[in-house]
Design an enzyme around this catalytic site. Structure first.
Site, short mmCIF file in Angstrom:
data_model
loop_
_atom_site.label_atom_id
_atom_site.label_comp_id
_atom_site.label_asym_id
_atom_site.label_seq_id
_atom_site.Cartn_x
_atom_site.Cartn_y
_atom_site.Cartn_z
CG HIS A 97 -0.29 0.19 2.53
ND1 HIS A 97 0.04 -0.85 3.37
CD2 HIS A 97 0.12 1.32 3.18
CE1 HIS A 97 0.61 -0.36 4.47
NE2 HIS A 97 0.67 0.94 4.38
CG ASP A 100 -0.01 -4.18 2.66
OD1 ASP A 100 0.38 -3.58 1.63
OD2 ASP A 100 -0.27 -3.60 3.73
CB SER A 128 3.37 1.74 6.18
OG SER A 128 2.22 1.95 6.96
#
Length: 523
Positions: free
Chosen positions: A254, A285, A367
């Site tokens: 993402h 992911d 992230s």
């Protein structure tokens, strides 16, 4: 008068050497020296050993004494006088009055005050001893409590649930700074650029509302044609880490989703590197990138550890770029394992499984960054954080990464994890439908729709059937049916108890794979 005084002095004179009644003699002498013309008062004396008037009748009689001159003197018998203790053991002092003991009234609160003072004194003494023992480490040895090493991992504990005593430590590990210094050069900042469309021309006449008034040509004016031009603008920012010295990078999918260009900033280099996307997986992911080293110089890299060897409660370190703050280091513990979460986005819903939970601070921008153990090894990729709470972050474990790492590097499609399904839509049973469906109660799940070519369609399940059992176990709600189906494996046989027209039937269904059906449909 003078004879009377003399007679009194002889009467009360004590043997020589006995000074116990010097005070009485001194009083008599003082009275006799008073000026003449004053009337002599009448005194009452007690004399000789004290005798109780209750035992002797002689005290009620008048006692007569004579003076040296032969004149009779009347002496009034004394009333009982409270004896005073007189300490004669101190020796003959100048002032015998100092040895008299007079009763004194007790002061109020003296006992409480003395007790309170004793309590304070005890507290001061105990506190001083505790402080001295702590400073001198009298009970903990030369290292003290905080100087002890970290507690051993729970993998060293005995099996069978028997607890063993472990070393007690209140301090954090002392190698956090070393981990941050060694791992920092391998942690990178990832920035993306996305395409945006900009139209040129007269936007006013492009609106259909205005064209119906001004005609197709815009009221006599030549309408310019719209031309789409592609422009790049900043898309987002995240973190990644180099896992091979030749420039291979791991991050979250993402982070780079929808990016036209990916730029990577490496510590120690002035200019960012343009990265190439090798492979990615929406379901997991995960994404793999590649940057080319300059002048054949290798990059710093991080080794991949085993998340399964890390125990709940062990210390972990997170490094990332939250909100653009480069190389932010946070510390926490591994809070839990095998956490499943679901995060919806514009493309669907990401179903995460087997996640690591930590209380190390993770924020937007973290992230794709590494979650490290105390050996400096990557045990997870920081992925998400709970927006409703503090200190609840999640990371994808290396056990998931290792199984697909080669596929990501070589851009090989990663097969999706099987998802058991039978292909029906279920709903709850309303009380008003009980009589119409010929049921006894509202237990079960009603079939509202059946997908064509699905396992349920092939098995003969119809709309308005009511599923009341799965493999002989009664179910009361539609969610119970879904949970029992998902608990089975693909190609397993499931026997469903179905109520149809008031009669119970058993229908056998072969469990299918939702992801396999989706792949076939895509082809």
């Amino acid at each position: 008068m003078e004879d009377n005084k003399k007679g009194y002095d002889d009467f009360f004179r004590r043997p020589e050497g006995d000074s116990s009644n010097d005070t009485s003699s001194r009083e008599a002498a003082g009275n006799s020296d008073r000026g003449e013309g004053q009337e002599k008062p009448s005194y009452y004396y007690s004399y000789g050993p004290y005798k109780s008037s209750m035992n002797q009748d002689e005290t009620n009689a008048h006692i007569t004494s004579t003076t040296g001159s032969g004149e009779p003197v009347e002496v009034t018998p004394p009333r009982p006088v409270r004896p005073f203790s007189y300490n004669v053991s101190d020796g003959g002092g100048d002032d015998p009055m100092k040895n008299w003991q007079f009763p004194q009234q007790k002061k109020r609160g003296s006992s409480f005050r003395s007790g309170f003072i004793a309590f304070l004194a005890g507290a001061v003494v105990v506190g001083g001893l505790m402080f001295a023992s702590d400073k001198m480490n009298l009970f903990t040895g030369s290292k003290g409590v905080l100087g002890s090493t970290a507690a051993p991992s729970s993998s060293q504990s005995s099996s069978g649930g028997t607890a063993k005593p472990t070393s007690f430590s209140l301090g954090r590990p002392d190698n956090i700074a070393q981990i941050a210094e060694q791992s920092g050069p391998a942690v990178v900042k990832i920035e993306t650029k996305v395409k945006t469309k900009a139209s040129s021309g007269n936007s006013l006449f492009d609106d259909p509302f205005f064209r119906q008034f001004f005609g197709g040509n815009g009221g006599g004016q030549q309408r310019q044609k719209s031309q789409d031009t592609e422009q790049l603008q900043p898309g987002g920012m995240g973190t990644g880490f180099i896992f091979e010295k030749s420039g291979y990078i791991l991050t979250n999918e993402h982070v780079i989703d929808g990016a036209a260009e990916i730029w990577v900033t490496v510590q120690g280099y002035d200019q960012p590197f343009k990265a190439q996307l090798l492979g990615n997986s929406y379901d997991l992911d995960l994404a793999a990138l590649k940057i080319e080293p300059q002048d054949g110089k290798e990059f710093a890299s991080l080794p991949l550890g085993k998340a399964e060897d890390t125990n709940v409660g062990d210390w972990v370190v997170a490094i990332g770029n939250p909100y653009g703050f480069d190389h932010t280091v946070t510390v926490g513990v591994l809070s839990a394992k095998e956490r499943p979460i679901s995060i919806p986005d514009s493309q669907g819903t990401r179903e995460y499984k087997h996640l690591l939970q930590t209380d190390a601070s993770i924020n937007p921008g973290n992230s794709g960054g590494p979650l490290l153990n105390l050996n400096g090894e990557v045990i997870g990729i920081n992925t998400a954080v709970s927006a409703q709470a503090q200190g609840i972050g999640f990371a994808i474990p290396t056990s998931t990464i290792s199984s697909v790492l080669d596929n990501l590097k070589n851009n090989v499609k990663i097969p999706k994890e099987p998802s058991p399904y039978i292909g029906v839509q279920l709903g709850a049973i309303d009380k008003e439908w009980v009589s119409e469906l010929k049921l006894e109660n509202t237990d079960g799940a009603i079939v509202s729709d059946v997908e064509r070519k699905s396992p349920a369609f092939k098995a003969g399940i119809r709309p308005y059937d009511v599923i009341v059992e799965v493999n002989g176990t009664k179910v009361k709600t539609s969610q119970e049916v879904v949970d029992k189906i998902k608990a089975l494996k693909v190609n397993d046989q499931a026997t469903l108890g179905v109520m149809r027209d008031g009669k119970k039937e058993s229908i056998t269904v072969t469990i299918g794979d939702r992801n396999a059906e989706a792949d076939n449909t895509g082809k």
